[in-house]
Write an enzyme that holds these catalytic residues in place. Structure first.
Site, mmCIF file in Angstrom:
data_model
loop_
_atom_site.group_PDB
_atom_site.id
_atom_site.type_symbol
_atom_site.label_atom_id
_atom_site.label_comp_id
_atom_site.label_asym_id
_atom_site.label_seq_id
_atom_site.Cartn_x
_atom_site.Cartn_y
_atom_site.Cartn_z
ATOM 1 N N ASP A 1 52.483 57.278 39.591
ATOM 2 C CA ASP A 1 52.480 55.876 39.175
ATOM 3 C C ASP A 1 52.699 55.729 37.918
ATOM 4 O OD1 ASP A 1 52.955 53.307 40.320
ATOM 5 O OD2 ASP A 1 50.644 53.008 40.132
ATOM 6 N N TYR B 1 42.437 47.369 44.469
ATOM 7 C CA TYR B 1 41.191 47.918 44.791
ATOM 8 C C TYR B 1 39.890 47.340 43.843
ATOM 9 C CZ TYR B 1 43.821 51.158 47.936
ATOM 10 O OH TYR B 1 44.613 51.629 48.835
ATOM 11 N N GLY B 2 40.335 46.788 42.906
ATOM 12 C CA GLY B 2 39.067 46.284 42.110
ATOM 13 C C GLY B 2 39.594 45.507 40.741
ATOM 14 N N VAL C 1 39.007 45.310 36.346
ATOM 15 C CA VAL C 1 38.766 45.880 35.305
ATOM 16 C C VAL C 1 38.121 44.986 34.098
ATOM 17 C CG1 VAL C 1 39.590 47.259 33.312
ATOM 18 C CG2 VAL C 1 40.673 47.621 35.632
ATOM 19 N N LEU D 1 39.697 42.007 32.251
ATOM 20 C CA LEU D 1 41.060 42.423 31.692
ATOM 21 C C LEU D 1 42.288 42.389 32.564
ATOM 22 C CD1 LEU D 1 39.659 45.615 29.588
ATOM 23 C CD2 LEU D 1 40.115 43.343 28.639
ATOM 24 N N GLY D 2 41.772 42.561 33.863
ATOM 25 C CA GLY D 2 43.059 42.760 34.855
ATOM 26 C C GLY D 2 42.504 42.948 36.330
#
Length: 340
Positions: free
Chosen positions: A130, A21-22, A24, A16-17
């Protein structure tokens, strides 16, 4: 839960994106057939386990329970990776904003929910830090605030970093180096309010300095008369080098907004955080009087049921990123219109 158990319980379907840091993924719970979002957080050897940002997000997600905050459903840990299994929504608000033009009433419903989520977090002593469209999940005017990796619990009295918020949504006190509070989220929400109505962010700039200059352009120059003590802040002399500017935000807002909404957003974007309203005060503003979120969302649900849907059988191949497992899934997909 270990990662081996994760692979037995969930199927990762597609990416998905990506984030700093990682990654999804969209996934499916094999037992319940529920669609979920699976956030894969990577850790370096220097982290010596789960990195601080991942720990912070897990801790906060486990502690909150709010309809407007994305829910943590499961957790899996493995070597150099942690997986957060969360509730799934089709897209984020940035994607929806690029595709759709929202009416004022639709924006009102969206922002009421955003402020509800923020008021809940702030009551727990948590600042998101954020808030921006791509950190708000969206589905048919329902929203969920997500990505709490930057969030901080102010009750823990930890040192504050100024490297928070995308600079286009960053509050002036963060730019100037003042100790901040939950009202940095209210500033970001005020910017989001404008962006949803105008399809543009008035404070967007190619750099931090450019964004701060946009704040000066529309909100005026902070001086002792409108913000006591501002001239003594550590970044003041560096960022403010020109003659004072007048506040012109009303001129921008009055082009498209009724007076009560202008007053609300103006109150959310006051330069001095001590004078800026809180998320809870924003919810109680006359602009939102008579707002019943449950009634609005029930109306949405009822509208969905009246819409004719087109169904079709679809076969897709899903696999883990390492290619270890491939499963063919047949499913029913439905096409429906927005309820408004």
């Amino acid at each position: 839960m270990q990662t081996d158990e994760l692979k037995k319980k969930y199927i990762l379907q597609k990416i998905l994106g990506y984030g700093q840091y990682g990654t999804v993924y969209r996934g499916v719970n094999l037992r319940t057939k529920e669609t979920v979002a699976i956030k894969e957080l990577r850790h370096s050897n220097a982290d010596q386990g789960i990195n601080v940002q991942a720990l912070r997000e897990i801790e906060i997600l486990k502690s909150v329970k709010c309809e407007q905050i994305v829910a943590l459903k499961d957790l899996a840990c493995g070597q150099n990776k942690t997986y957060l299994i969360m509730e799934y929504m089709e897209e984020d608000l940035l994607t929806a904003l690029r595709r759709d033009t929202f009416s004022e009433q639709q924006v009102k419903l969206i922002m009421f929910q955003v402020l509800q989520g923020l008021a809940y977090l702030h009551k727990q002593g948590i600042v998101h830090r954020d808030i921006k469209p791509n950190n708000i999940l969206y589905r048919n005017l329902e929203i969920k605030i997500c990505d709490l990796g930057m969030a901080q619990n102010l009750n823990k009295q930890k040192p504050q970093t100024t490297r928070i918020q995308n600079h286009s949504y960053r509050a002036p006190e963060v730019f100037l180096g003042q100790k901040y509070c939950s009202k940095v989220d209210v500033w970001s929400a005020g910017v989001l309010f404008i962006q949803l109505l105008f399809k543009s962010n008035p404070f967007k700039g190619p750099s931090e300095v450019a964004s701060f200059n946009q704040i000066l352009k529309f909100c005026g120059t902070p001086v002792e008369e409108n913000w006591l003590g501002v001239t003594s802040l550590k970044n003041y002399s560096t960022l403010i080098t020109e003659d004072p500017k007048e506040r012109t935000l009303h001129t921008l807002l009055e082009k498209k907004m009724p007076p009560l909404l202008v007053n609300l957003i103006d109150s959310m974007l006051i330069l001095d955080p001590s004078q800026r309203i809180t998320a809870q005060q924003a919810l109680l503003h006359p602009y939102f009087h008579g707002m019943n979120i449950e009634r609005c969302l029930n109306k949405i649900q009822a509208s969905r049921k009246k819409i004719k849907t087109e169904s079709q059988t679809q076969t897709e191949v899903f696999n883990y990123p390492n290619g270890n497992k491939i499963i063919v899934v047949s499913q029913i997909s439905q096409k429906s219109k927005n309820c408004f």
